[in-house]
Design an enzyme around this catalytic site. Sequence first.
Site, PDB file in Angstrom:
ATOM      1  N   TYR A   1     101.704  67.573 -26.380  1.00  0.00           N
ATOM      2  CA  TYR A   1     102.726  66.900 -25.573  1.00  0.00           C
ATOM      3  C   TYR A   1     104.039  66.753 -26.329  1.00  0.00           C
ATOM      4  O   TYR A   1     105.110  66.768 -25.735  1.00  0.00           O
ATOM      5  CB  TYR A   1     102.233  65.507 -25.157  1.00  0.00           C
ATOM      6  CG  TYR A   1     101.410  65.470 -23.910  1.00  0.00           C
ATOM      7  CD1 TYR A   1     100.236  66.211 -23.796  1.00  0.00           C
ATOM      8  CD2 TYR A   1     101.789  64.680 -22.832  1.00  0.00           C
ATOM      9  CE1 TYR A   1      99.474  66.162 -22.650  1.00  0.00           C
ATOM     10  CE2 TYR A   1     101.029  64.621 -21.678  1.00  0.00           C
ATOM     11  CZ  TYR A   1      99.868  65.369 -21.592  1.00  0.00           C
ATOM     12  OH  TYR A   1      99.114  65.308 -20.457  1.00  0.00           O
TER      13      TYR A   1
ATOM     14  N   LYS B   1      87.243  69.417 -30.905  1.00  0.00           N
ATOM     15  CA  LYS B   1      87.015  70.852 -30.661  1.00  0.00           C
ATOM     16  C   LYS B   1      87.147  71.562 -32.005  1.00  0.00           C
ATOM     17  O   LYS B   1      87.923  72.509 -32.171  1.00  0.00           O
ATOM     18  CB  LYS B   1      88.056  71.356 -29.629  1.00  0.00           C
ATOM     19  CG  LYS B   1      87.867  72.793 -29.163  1.00  0.00           C
ATOM     20  CD  LYS B   1      86.681  73.009 -28.254  1.00  0.00           C
ATOM     21  CE  LYS B   1      86.503  74.503 -27.962  1.00  0.00           C
ATOM     22  NZ  LYS B   1      85.264  74.797 -27.210  1.00  0.00           N
TER      23      LYS B   1
ATOM     24  N   ASP C   1      84.327  70.173 -24.529  1.00  0.00           N
ATOM     25  CA  ASP C   1      83.790  70.862 -23.347  1.00  0.00           C
ATOM     26  C   ASP C   1      82.397  70.305 -23.007  1.00  0.00           C
ATOM     27  O   ASP C   1      82.073  70.050 -21.840  1.00  0.00           O
ATOM     28  CB  ASP C   1      83.780  72.391 -23.532  1.00  0.00           C
ATOM     29  CG  ASP C   1      83.254  72.850 -24.886  1.00  0.00           C
ATOM     30  OD1 ASP C   1      82.958  71.997 -25.748  1.00  0.00           O
ATOM     31  OD2 ASP C   1      83.131  74.079 -25.086  1.00  0.00           O
TER      32      ASP C   1
ATOM     33  N   ASP D   1      94.000  63.312 -21.552  1.00  0.00           N
ATOM     34  CA  ASP D   1      94.616  63.436 -20.226  1.00  0.00           C
ATOM     35  C   ASP D   1      93.602  64.016 -19.241  1.00  0.00           C
ATOM     36  O   ASP D   1      93.421  63.512 -18.135  1.00  0.00           O
ATOM     37  CB  ASP D   1      95.853  64.333 -20.311  1.00  0.00           C
ATOM     38  CG  ASP D   1      96.537  64.459 -18.955  1.00  0.00           C
ATOM     39  OD1 ASP D   1      96.711  63.429 -18.295  1.00  0.00           O
ATOM     40  OD2 ASP D   1      96.868  65.597 -18.564  1.00  0.00           O
TER      41      ASP D   1
ATOM     42  N   ASP E   1      91.150  61.886 -16.173  1.00  0.00           N
ATOM     43  CA  ASP E   1      91.135  62.192 -14.739  1.00  0.00           C
ATOM     44  C   ASP E   1      89.719  62.507 -14.272  1.00  0.00           C
ATOM     45  O   ASP E   1      89.319  62.160 -13.158  1.00  0.00           O
ATOM     46  CB  ASP E   1      92.051  63.387 -14.414  1.00  0.00           C
ATOM     47  CG  ASP E   1      93.454  62.933 -14.017  1.00  0.00           C
ATOM     48  OD1 ASP E   1      93.954  61.975 -14.629  1.00  0.00           O
ATOM     49  OD2 ASP E   1      94.046  63.532 -13.096  1.00  0.00           O
TER      50      ASP E   1
HETATM   51  C1  IPM Z   1      98.851  60.435 -17.433  1.00  0.00           C
HETATM   52  C2  IPM Z   1      99.801  61.321 -16.687  1.00  0.00           C
HETATM   53  C3  IPM Z   1     100.929  61.685 -17.647  1.00  0.00           C
HETATM   54  C4  IPM Z   1     100.319  62.487 -18.785  1.00  0.00           C
HETATM   55  C5  IPM Z   1     102.133  62.387 -17.041  1.00  0.00           C
HETATM   56  C6  IPM Z   1     102.745  61.586 -15.913  1.00  0.00           C
HETATM   57  C7  IPM Z   1     103.183  62.653 -18.104  1.00  0.00           C
HETATM   58  O1  IPM Z   1      99.161  62.440 -16.184  1.00  0.00           O
HETATM   59  O2  IPM Z   1      99.284  59.365 -17.902  1.00  0.00           O
HETATM   60  O3  IPM Z   1      97.680  60.793 -17.564  1.00  0.00           O
HETATM   61  O4  IPM Z   1     100.114  63.704 -18.640  1.00  0.00           O
HETATM   62  O5  IPM Z   1     100.070  61.891 -19.815  1.00  0.00           O
HETATM   63 MN    MN Z   2      97.036  62.458 -16.558  1.00  0.00          MN
END
Ligand code: IPM
Ligand code: MN
Length: 368
Positions: free
Chosen positions: A146, A196, A228, A252, A256
């Site tokens: 990032y 990893k 993974d 990240d 999710d």
């Molecule tokens: C998160 C989001 C952010 C990230 C974006 C909005 C920059 O997806 O906080 O997980 O990728 O970190």
């Molecule tokens: Mn995210």
Amino acid sequence: MTSCKVAILEGDGIGPEIMREALKVLAVIDGRNDVSFDLIEAPFGAGAYFDHGHPFPEQTQAICDSADAILKGPVGLAHEEALKIPVDMQPERGAVLPLRARYNTYANLRPVSLPKALAHFSPLKPEIIGDGLDIVLIRELVGGLYFGNKIVGVDDNNLRYVEESLRYDEAQIRQVLKVAFDLAVQRKNVLHNIHKSNVLKSSVLWNEVLEEVRQDYPGVDVVNMLVDAAATHLCLNPCQFDVMVMENMFGDILSDQCGGLLGSLGLMPSACMGDGKAYYEPSHGSAPDIAGQNIANPYSMIGSVAMMLEYSFDMVDEANNVWAAMQGVFSDGFATRDLAPSGSSAKIINTQAFGDKVVGKLQSLGSK
Ligand code: IPM
Ligand code: MN
């Protein structure tokens, strides 16, 4: 009476409507404690770019600098709309990452919590979800891909190319690992280290530093797991996890996935902690497709308030009351639309009604 200054960045899309509910909850806390929250709204995100020429305008930076904590809604636009903004001014790149860098919020705590009574929200089978989920994912937040150097160009073969580097130094790794070990000690003394190292040298260094840091935490069992494999284990046996720690990009993606395990990303609040300031935000995006319809789930925004109360203002009891109030609304059979697959018996309520019900529960859950 203590005064706490909180910068309010409502963001884009569903941001304003979920922030509205979160602030109703904060007002209850304000009304019955010896603290007064001084809320200062500031533009942030795509809207700020169009209105002020920058997604993280200078006036917002100054407000955040002077605040004790920052409460931030989601930012971003639908893909086609985002293309109207220059790449470096798009709010994820132009606002969120600079916010993280400005306050060096290196430890991102993402609770993945689904009490047994709410386990039906998860798409996982009851025999897998067991007594529910209670995981805290700790994501390194200011390093790795990032924030690494980026080069975009055309090579000798006339091919467009891009190079993005994944860089960590040992101090960056050590500071987030300490947060993870400290949390493991407060919880079950188990830490899953997600890496990893069979491919990435950054993970080799990460694991070396982990071996050093763990000397100070002899009581903690460390389980090293490839990222993974962790993705699979999260689906097949999520209850084995308690505290998980990982670098930025892995975090990240896996966070999710954890939203999926819960049944909705709407159940994912987060705290972004540095040594000085912290900011609090939902882990999800701004959901432009449902913005303004009063159907978004405000749980992650309200949960972010709970995390702020605990970590920035040391109001642990009130934080627990906020969690209990939200669980209470679900236990009464209500749910927002994202949590109710067709055929489910949940009573669907809108964003505002969810907020109102949480406020009602919170009021009946004792003041300090
Ligand atoms: C998160 C989001 C952010 C990230 C974006 C909005 C920059 O997806 O906080 O997980 O990728 O970190
Ligand atoms: Mn995210």
